[in-house]
Design a protein around this motif. Structure first.
Motif, PDB file in Angstrom:
ATOM      1  N   GLU A 539       0.860  -1.182   0.000  1.00 23.35           N
ATOM      2  CA  GLU A 539       0.000   0.000   0.000  1.00 23.35           C
ATOM      3  C   GLU A 539       0.898   1.235   0.000  1.00 23.35           C
ATOM      4  N   ASP A 540       0.797   2.024  -1.066  1.00 22.57           N
ATOM      5  CA  ASP A 540       1.657   3.209  -1.223  1.00 22.57           C
ATOM      6  C   ASP A 540       3.128   2.854  -1.100  1.00 22.57           C
ATOM      7  N   GLY A 541       3.499   1.708  -1.692  1.00 21.74           N
ATOM      8  CA  GLY A 541       4.900   1.315  -1.701  1.00 21.74           C
ATOM      9  C   GLY A 541       5.395   0.647  -0.443  1.00 21.74           C
ATOM     10  N   GLN A 542       4.529   0.497   0.560  1.00 20.58           N
ATOM     11  CA  GLN A 542       4.932  -0.148   1.806  1.00 20.58           C
ATOM     12  C   GLN A 542       4.265  -1.518   1.923  1.00 20.58           C
ATOM     13  N   LYS A 543       5.067  -2.505   2.370  1.00 20.40           N
ATOM     14  CA  LYS A 543       4.551  -3.859   2.487  1.00 20.40           C
ATOM     15  C   LYS A 543       3.851  -4.043   3.828  1.00 20.40           C
ATOM     16  N   HIS A 544       2.660  -4.664   3.797  1.00 18.49           N
ATOM     17  CA  HIS A 544       1.895  -4.956   5.004  1.00 18.49           C
ATOM     18  C   HIS A 544       1.555  -6.436   5.026  1.00 18.49           C
ATOM     19  N   GLN A 545       1.326  -6.953   6.232  1.00 10.52           N
ATOM     20  CA  GLN A 545       1.066  -8.383   6.379  1.00 10.52           C
ATOM     21  C   GLN A 545      -0.060  -8.616   7.374  1.00 10.52           C
ATOM     22  N   THR A 546      -0.832  -9.672   7.137  1.00  8.69           N
ATOM     23  CA  THR A 546      -1.833 -10.116   8.107  1.00  8.69           C
ATOM     24  C   THR A 546      -1.654 -11.608   8.384  1.00  8.69           C
ATOM     25  N   LEU A 547      -2.004 -12.003   9.577  1.00  9.86           N
ATOM     26  CA  LEU A 547      -2.184 -13.410   9.930  1.00  9.86           C
ATOM     27  C   LEU A 547      -3.678 -13.636  10.096  1.00  9.86           C
ATOM     28  N   TRP A 548      -4.161 -14.815   9.775  1.00  7.86           N
ATOM     29  CA  TRP A 548      -5.590 -15.049   9.917  1.00  7.86           C
ATOM     30  C   TRP A 548      -5.843 -16.499  10.309  1.00  7.86           C
ATOM     31  N   ALA A 549      -6.978 -16.722  10.926  1.00  9.25           N
ATOM     32  CA  ALA A 549      -7.444 -18.070  11.255  1.00  9.25           C
ATOM     33  C   ALA A 549      -8.957 -18.038  11.233  1.00  9.25           C
ATOM     34  N   ARG A 550      -9.550 -19.071  10.669  1.00 14.34           N
ATOM     35  CA  ARG A 550     -11.005 -19.112  10.525  1.00 14.34           C
ATOM     36  C   ARG A 550     -11.591 -20.232  11.366  1.00 14.34           C
ATOM     37  N   HIS A 551     -12.786 -19.974  11.902  1.00 11.37           N
ATOM     38  CA  HIS A 551     -13.556 -20.999  12.602  1.00 11.37           C
ATOM     39  C   HIS A 551     -15.020 -20.806  12.225  1.00 11.37           C
ATOM     40  N   GLY A 552     -15.552 -21.730  11.441  1.00 11.84           N
ATOM     41  CA  GLY A 552     -16.941 -21.598  10.987  1.00 11.84           C
ATOM     42  C   GLY A 552     -17.129 -20.321  10.191  1.00 11.84           C
ATOM     43  N   SER A 553     -18.097 -19.513  10.567  1.00 12.39           N
ATOM     44  CA  SER A 553     -18.376 -18.265   9.855  1.00 12.39           C
ATOM     45  C   SER A 553     -17.619 -17.083  10.442  1.00 12.39           C
ATOM     46  N   SER A 554     -16.680 -17.349  11.353  1.00  8.58           N
ATOM     47  CA  SER A 554     -15.900 -16.289  11.980  1.00  8.58           C
ATOM     48  C   SER A 554     -14.451 -16.372  11.537  1.00  8.58           C
ATOM     49  N   ILE A 555     -13.790 -15.226  11.519  1.00 12.31           N
ATOM     50  CA  ILE A 555     -12.375 -15.170  11.180  1.00 12.31           C
ATOM     51  C   ILE A 555     -11.705 -14.135  12.058  1.00 12.31           C
ATOM     52  N   THR A 556     -10.513 -14.445  12.507  1.00 11.74           N
ATOM     53  CA  THR A 556      -9.719 -13.461  13.235  1.00 11.74           C
ATOM     54  C   THR A 556      -8.531 -13.086  12.376  1.00 11.74           C
ATOM     55  N   VAL A 557      -8.250 -11.789  12.320  1.00 12.57           N
ATOM     56  CA  VAL A 557      -7.185 -11.257  11.477  1.00 12.57           C
ATOM     57  C   VAL A 557      -6.257 -10.424  12.354  1.00 12.57           C
ATOM     58  N   LYS A 558      -4.962 -10.666  12.233  1.00 14.07           N
ATOM     59  CA  LYS A 558      -3.971  -9.959  13.035  1.00 14.07           C
ATOM     60  C   LYS A 558      -3.062  -9.158  12.116  1.00 14.07           C
ATOM     61  N   THR A 559      -2.881  -7.874  12.433  1.00 12.92           N
ATOM     62  CA  THR A 559      -1.975  -7.043  11.661  1.00 12.92           C
ATOM     63  C   THR A 559      -1.447  -5.918  12.530  1.00 12.92           C
ATOM     64  N   ALA A 560      -0.159  -5.661  12.429  1.00  7.88           N
ATOM     65  CA  ALA A 560       0.496  -4.553  13.138  1.00  7.88           C
ATOM     66  C   ALA A 560       0.180  -4.567  14.636  1.00  7.88           C
ATOM     67  N   GLY A 561       0.119  -5.748  15.223  1.00  8.61           N
ATOM     68  CA  GLY A 561      -0.098  -5.846  16.658  1.00  8.61           C
ATOM     69  C   GLY A 561      -1.534  -5.694  17.100  1.00  8.61           C
ATOM     70  N   CYS A 562      -2.483  -5.685  16.174  1.00 10.29           N
ATOM     71  CA  CYS A 562      -3.898  -5.576  16.524  1.00 10.29           C
ATOM     72  C   CYS A 562      -4.660  -6.762  15.943  1.00 10.29           C
ATOM     73  N   GLN A 563      -5.576  -7.317  16.736  1.00 11.53           N
ATOM     74  CA  GLN A 563      -6.412  -8.420  16.281  1.00 11.53           C
ATOM     75  C   GLN A 563      -7.823  -7.926  16.045  1.00 11.53           C
ATOM     76  N   TYR A 564      -8.416  -8.385  14.944  1.00 13.67           N
ATOM     77  CA  TYR A 564      -9.787  -8.021  14.594  1.00 13.67           C
ATOM     78  C   TYR A 564     -10.567  -9.303  14.322  1.00 13.67           C
ATOM     79  N   ASP A 565     -11.744  -9.391  14.916  1.00 14.10           N
ATOM     80  CA  ASP A 565     -12.608 -10.552  14.722  1.00 14.10           C
ATOM     81  C   ASP A 565     -13.791 -10.150  13.843  1.00 14.10           C
ATOM     82  N   PHE A 566     -14.021 -10.925  12.795  1.00 13.96           N
ATOM     83  CA  PHE A 566     -15.094 -10.630  11.848  1.00 13.96           C
ATOM     84  C   PHE A 566     -15.991 -11.850  11.686  1.00 13.96           C
TER      85      PHE A 566
END
Length: 655
Positions: A539-566
């Motif tokens: 994004e704008d020349g900078q590399k970004h990364q996420t980690l993710w894990a899914r369980h059923g209809s839910s997914i957790t995504v981790k990026t830059a030290g923050c976790q988000y559950d969707f």
């Protein structure tokens, strides 16, 4: 006496698992005890044998000493290791173990009893020449007399329940006008928590650091120390991140502090693992006349792994050797510090909701690499509402403090937990804070910087893309990048996050770029790759990364030290949820109703206490969100409730 062939561990969770690991290494058979709630727990799975000892509440199981001793006798165990918490510092239990012909893996009942009451412990330390915080530790408890003593000591002062622990029965008083109310509150909490309303008063040290020394004694008259730990990062008097050795510790101060700790242990003929805790003046450089005895913990500490890491010693192995009658394996001149170690405690709690416990199933649990992990749970296990909400401890060890901090940062950022909310993001922010990195430590740091440490950052464009891709099955590896098969370049998505709907569009470009459009911004991502459970993009020349894990209809995504559950938005489920705003008052967590303070037909005003729920050893008062009338009450005192269970109905008052 020969080494034990079988021991029983009178505890649960990560400390029971930790003890089993060493016992198995020493070829000692193990016996677990468990409650109803722990029948399928990890510590039960690890042990060679397991004995059921009662109901889910600790008072119906892990605090029943006679039942635990009988389990040891029935299984042929020769010794009982108490771990920490529960009965570990109960002198009557230690005596009962000995009376049953078993070995208590810990100090004598006399040593535990001497250090169990803070006022008596301080008198003993004064006799041993150990520096003690100025204060009043006497028997007179009349309120006016204690107020006079506080004036003599000089404000600010700290009132402490003498039988206290874990921050209970402690009140900071900064001016005389507040003393009476604080005294009554501390005494009341001491009586409720420990059956003892007796208090002591001490001078409150400005910018205090909490530094403790690990001591060890054996039955051959040997006493050694294994250096110090700094436990200054605390919240509500509970330790959060610990480290060894203490940063910026001058050699002469270490010598003075460790000598005082050994004198303290010798004063009570101490045998086994113990910790001498000091309150230290952190307003400037550490000095020999700037530390004072606070208390002694007559057991293994939660944070013992950092001492193990810098010394290369297994303290549980030491405990078992000493309890069997053998001398300690190392003399003082054979112990030395190697590198630096950190420990972060991961809890099932919500830092942005006053650290409210969040029991529930651990659908996904994986830890970052490069760390020693101490845990009592695995993916698929349950964080029980009946006990402490700890999930794990991450421990790092490196040649320097800066390297240990970097390792812990990587370990925390690589940790994913889908299910209960956790404090991992909070720990990441704390470990990465400028003040912690510069070792500007005192016990008030977290409270002062709390707003910043728990501040919320909205999910990034890559986090949203990760959730959409893996909830919707978009194939980014196909030659056409998976979207031309739909015959259009734009797809619309709705995600649920933090009880809010996030509406967005993904626009797929011929060159492989993806444009993420939300109501607030438009972000272009390119060089997008998804391998295993990682996604990367520029994004704008900078590399970004996420980690993710899914369980059923839910997914957790981790990026830059923050976790988000969707979760994918379900309009039918959303329509069926009338929410708290309707007046339906629901349980905010799984727990036990300890008090129902209202009845049907009663009029209440906003913030009137309605129900008290106990979960994970903490009480939570549910208050009226508005003025109204209680229509129905569905709960009763003593009943167990699940998160979201209906408690009562409150209707708005008629004008």
């Amino acid at each position: 006496m020969a080494m034990f062939t079988k021991i029983l561990v009178a505890n649960r969770g990560e400390i029971a698992c930790r003890i089993f690991e060493t016992a198995q290494k020493m070829r000692i058979n193990t016996v677990a005890v468990y409650s109803d709630a722990d029948a399928q727990s990890r510590h039960v799975r690890m042990a060679d044998q397991a004995v059921h000892i009662g109901g889910s509440a600790a008072s119906d199981s892990y605090l029943l000493g006679a039942r635990i001793i009988q389990a040891a006798l029935d299984t042929g165990a020769q010794a009982i290791h108490p771990g920490y918490g529960f009965l570990s510092e109960n002198p009557d239990f230690a005596q009962a173990v000995a009376d049953a012909g078993l070995v208590f893996v810990g100090p004598s009942p006399e040593s535990i009893r001497k250090m169990g009451l803070k006022d008596e412990a301080k008198r003993l330390m004064e006799q041993a020449g150990v520096p003690v915080v100025p204060g009043y530790h006497g028997a007179e408890q009349e309120a006016s007399f204690l107020a006079q003593e506080a004036e003599k000591i000089g404000y600010p002062v700290m009132i402490k329940a003498r039988a206290g622990g874990g921050g209970k029965g402690m009140r900071l008083v900064e001016k005389p006008a507040d003393f009476a109310a604080a005294l009554a509150s501390a005494a009341s909490e001491g009586q409720a928590s420990f059956g003892d309303s007796h208090v002591l008063i001490e001078k409150f040290i400005t910018a205090p650091r909490h530094i403790e020394v690990q001591v060890f004694g054996d039955t051959h008259g040997n006493v050694v120390h294994l250096f110090e730990r700094d436990c200054s990062l605390q919240r509500r008097h509970q330790k959060v991140i610990e480290e060894a050795p203490a940063p910026d510790m001058p050699l002469d101060v270490r010598d003075a502090m460790t000598t005082a700790a050994i004198n303290a242990a010798r004063q009570i003929d101490y045998v086994g693992a113990g910790t001498i805790e000091f309150i230290v003046d952190g307003s400037g450089p550490l000095r020999k006349d700037g530390f004072w005895f606070m208390e002694m913990n007559t057991r293994l500490q939660v944070e013992h792994p950092v001492t193990e890491e810098i010394t290369g010693q297994d303290l549980v192995e030491w405990q078992l050797m000493v309890a069997s009658g053998a001398p300690m394996p190392k003399a003082q001149d054979q112990l030395e510090i190697s590198g630096h170690a950190l420990e972060a405690r991961i809890y099932a709690e919500d830092p942005r909701d006053q650290f409210k416990p969040t029991p529930g199933p651990l659908n996904v649990l994986q830890f970052g690499t490069g760390c020693r992990v101490e845990t009592g749970v695995e993916a698929g296990d349950l964080v029980s509402p009946y006990y402490d909400p700890m999930i794990a401890k991450l421990v790092t060890h490196a040649p320097t403090r800066a390297q240990a901090i970097a390792q812990l940062d990587a370990g925390l950022k690589g940790t994913l937990c889908l299910g209960p909310k956790t404090n991992v993001d909070f720990l990441t922010a704390l470990n990465g804070s400028e003040k912690f990195g510069a070792a500007q430590l005192d016990t008030g740091l977290i409270d002062r910087d709390l707003a910043q440490l728990v501040s919320y950052r909205p999910p990034s464009a890559l986090a949203l893309l990760t959730a959409c891709v893996h909830l919707s099955g978009i194939d980014l590896t196909s030659p056409t990048l998976g979207w031309r098969q739909w015959g259009q370049g734009v797809q619309t998505f709705q995600l649920m996050h933090e009880d809010e709907i996030i509406a967005l569009k993904l626009q797929f470009e011929e060159n492989g770029q993806i444009t993420v459009l939300t109501s607030d911004e438009t972000i272009i991502l390119d060089q997008i790759q998804s391998v295993d459970n990682q996604m990367t993009a520029n994004e704008d020349g900078q590399k970004h990364q996420t980690l993710w894990a899914r369980h059923g209809s839910s997914i957790t995504v981790k990026t830059a030290g923050c976790q988000y559950d969707f979760t994918a938005f379900d309009a039918l489920m959303q329509a069926g949820d009338d929410g708290q705003g309707s007046g339906q008052i629901r349980a905010p967590m799984t727990g036990t109703i300890t008090s129902v303070l209202v009845k049907a037909g009663q009029e209440v005003t906003q913030d009137t206490p309605l129900v008290v729920v106990e979960a994970m050893k903490m009480e939570h008062v549910i208050k009226a969100p508005f003025d109204g009338v209680i229509n129905e009450v569905f709960c009763t005192a003593g009943s167990a409730v699940d998160d979201g269970a209906d408690l009562l109905v409150l209707s708005e008052a008629e004008e």
